[in-house]
Write an enzyme that holds these catalytic residues in place. Structure first.
Site, PDB file in Angstrom:
ATOM      1  N   ASN A  35       0.860  -1.183   0.000  1.00  0.00           N
ATOM      2  CA  ASN A  35       0.000   0.000   0.000  1.00  0.00           C
ATOM      3  C   ASN A  35       0.897   1.235   0.000  1.00  0.00           C
ATOM      4  OD1 ASN A  35      -1.888   1.988   0.447  1.00  0.00           O
ATOM      5  ND2 ASN A  35      -2.334   1.405   2.573  1.00  0.00           N
ATOM      6  N   PHE A  36       0.887   1.957  -1.119  1.00  0.00           N
ATOM      7  CA  PHE A  36       1.758   3.135  -1.225  1.00  0.00           C
ATOM      8  C   PHE A  36       1.245   4.304  -0.384  1.00  0.00           C
ATOM      9  CE2 PHE A  36       3.892   2.568  -5.720  1.00  0.00           C
ATOM     10  CZ  PHE A  36       4.398   1.347  -5.317  1.00  0.00           C
ATOM     11  N   LYS A  37      -0.038   4.278  -0.022  1.00  0.00           N
ATOM     12  CA  LYS A  37      -0.670   5.424   0.663  1.00  0.00           C
ATOM     13  C   LYS A  37      -0.408   6.697  -0.167  1.00  0.00           C
ATOM     14  CE  LYS A  37       0.298   3.174   5.042  1.00  0.00           C
ATOM     15  NZ  LYS A  37       0.180   3.254   6.476  1.00  0.00           N
ATOM     16  N   HIS A  72      -9.597   0.595   5.054  1.00  0.00           N
ATOM     17  CA  HIS A  72      -8.286   0.824   5.683  1.00  0.00           C
ATOM     18  C   HIS A  72      -8.468   1.746   6.890  1.00  0.00           C
ATOM     19  CE1 HIS A  72      -4.166   2.145   6.314  1.00  0.00           C
ATOM     20  NE2 HIS A  72      -3.798   1.059   5.661  1.00  0.00           N
ATOM     21  N   GLU A  84      -6.805   4.130   8.004  1.00  0.00           N
ATOM     22  CA  GLU A  84      -6.610   5.574   7.767  1.00  0.00           C
ATOM     23  C   GLU A  84      -7.868   6.189   7.160  1.00  0.00           C
ATOM     24  OE1 GLU A  84      -2.859   5.285   5.720  1.00  0.00           O
ATOM     25  OE2 GLU A  84      -1.880   4.784   7.617  1.00  0.00           O
ATOM     26  N   GLU A 143      -5.340  -5.582  10.461  1.00  0.00           N
ATOM     27  CA  GLU A 143      -4.313  -4.562  10.649  1.00  0.00           C
ATOM     28  C   GLU A 143      -4.612  -3.763  11.916  1.00  0.00           C
ATOM     29  OE1 GLU A 143      -2.367  -3.395   6.712  1.00  0.00           O
ATOM     30  OE2 GLU A 143      -4.189  -2.219   6.858  1.00  0.00           O
ATOM     31  N   GLY A 147       2.038   1.932  10.620  1.00  0.00           N
ATOM     32  CA  GLY A 147       2.907   3.097  10.446  1.00  0.00           C
ATOM     33  C   GLY A 147       3.636   3.513  11.708  1.00  0.00           C
ATOM     34  N   SER A 172       3.310  -2.493  10.251  1.00  0.00           N
ATOM     35  CA  SER A 172       4.761  -2.400  10.452  1.00  0.00           C
ATOM     36  C   SER A 172       5.517  -3.685  10.113  1.00  0.00           C
ATOM     37  CB  SER A 172       5.070  -1.952  11.887  1.00  0.00           C
ATOM     38  OG  SER A 172       4.565  -0.643  12.092  1.00  0.00           O
TER      39      SER A 172
HETATM   40  C1  PEP Z   1      -0.876  -0.268   5.816  1.00  0.00           C
HETATM   41  O1  PEP Z   1      -0.935   0.884   5.429  1.00  0.00           O
HETATM   42  O2  PEP Z   1      -1.754  -1.070   5.474  1.00  0.00           O
HETATM   43  C2  PEP Z   1       0.237  -0.673   6.677  1.00  0.00           C
HETATM   44  C3  PEP Z   1       0.221  -1.868   7.174  1.00  0.00           C
HETATM   45  O3  PEP Z   1       1.232   0.253   6.894  1.00  0.00           O
HETATM   46  P1  PEP Z   1       2.643   0.012   7.653  1.00  0.00           P
HETATM   47  O4  PEP Z   1       3.266  -1.217   7.048  1.00  0.00           O
HETATM   48  O5  PEP Z   1       3.420   1.243   7.385  1.00  0.00           O
HETATM   49  O6  PEP Z   1       2.343  -0.188   9.094  1.00  0.00           O
END
Ligand code: PEP
Length: 235
Positions: free
Chosen positions: A6-8, A90, A92, A159, A165, A195
């Site tokens: 996931n580039f966000k 997600h 976010e 998640e 993050g 992470s």
């Molecule tokens: C994500 O955005 O789905 C995610 C798991 O981010 P990160 O790996 O940075 O925790």
């Protein structure tokens, strides 16, 4: 296994093309057997020529063909690139942009009706994790309200919000216990995200009910992402 990036809000059109070129070359050379998903930002979407086990998806879209929804994209914009994979729910989107469970379920129904492969995210905040595993399971199951779990193109990503993050992954024991409990309800492939790094990929992928990983930060560097795919191939 499913290895997803996931580039966000990272990468440009140009750097996304370069990323996918490198990824394509890596999978060709290694003959990787993994299902690889990449979610670039909407501005970098295109008709990419990549191997069939690499699928590019959208991080978000509004559940309409087209219309007056300023700042959003709908089916017409996704169709231009022939994309059929989407990320829904997600943390976010839920926590920063205030997406409700009702909106997540509406998006799910809409994109399901269009035959999309859906990576549907769930995950509890820190205070719920502190309340213990039963509270964690209840919270995550509530995020499945209105979601058809029998949809054959569903992938669920667990998640935990406190791990996204932050650099602080859930432990193997926490993922193992949570996935085992969620598996009683979820028969679809179940990913872990939060992470994940190349150094932790092996131990996470070895967890019995873990079918892959959804990676943000560590995957923005294509060499890191390829290392994770290589680790999955070695198992
Ligand atoms: C994500 O955005 O789905 C995610 C798991 O981010 P990160 O790996 O940075 O925790």
């Amino acid at each position: 296994m499913i290895i997803a990036s996931n580039f966000k809000t990272n990468h440009t059109r140009q750097s996304t093309c370069a990323y996918l070129d490198t990824l394509q070359q890596f999978t060709e050379k290694s003959g990787s057997r993994q299902d690889i998903l990449v979610f670039p930002p909407a501005t970098a979407l295109d008709r990419f020529s990549v191997a069939s086990n690499i699928r590019v998806g959208v991080q978000n879209a509004y559940p309409v063909d087209k219309g007056s929804f300023t700042g959003e994209i709908g089916l017409e914009q996704i169709d231009e690139f022939g994309l059929r994979t989407i990320l829904i729910g997600h943390s976010e989107r839920r926590h920063i942009f205030g997406e409700t469970q009702a909106l997540c379920a509406k998006k799910y129904d809409y994109f399901k009706s269009k035959g999309f492969e859906i990576v549907y995210c769930i995950g509890e905040p820190e205070e719920v994790r502190k309340a213990g595993i039963d509270a964690v399971v209840d919270y995550n199951l509530e995020q499945l309200e209105g979601i058809d779990l029998s949809y054959e193109k569903l992938i669920v990503a667990y998640e935990p919000v406190w791990a996204i993050g932050t650099g602080l992954s859930a432990s193997v024991a926490q993922i193992d216990e949570t996935h085992r409990r969620l598996r009683e309800t979820i028969k679809a492939p179940l990913l872990y995200g939060g992470s994940v790094k190349p150094e932790t990929t092996k131990e996470i992928l070895e967890i019995e009910n873990c079918d892959g990983v959804l990676v943000g930060t560590a995957s923005w560097n294509v060499d890191n992402f390829c290392r994770m795919i290589e680790i999955a191939d070695s198992l």
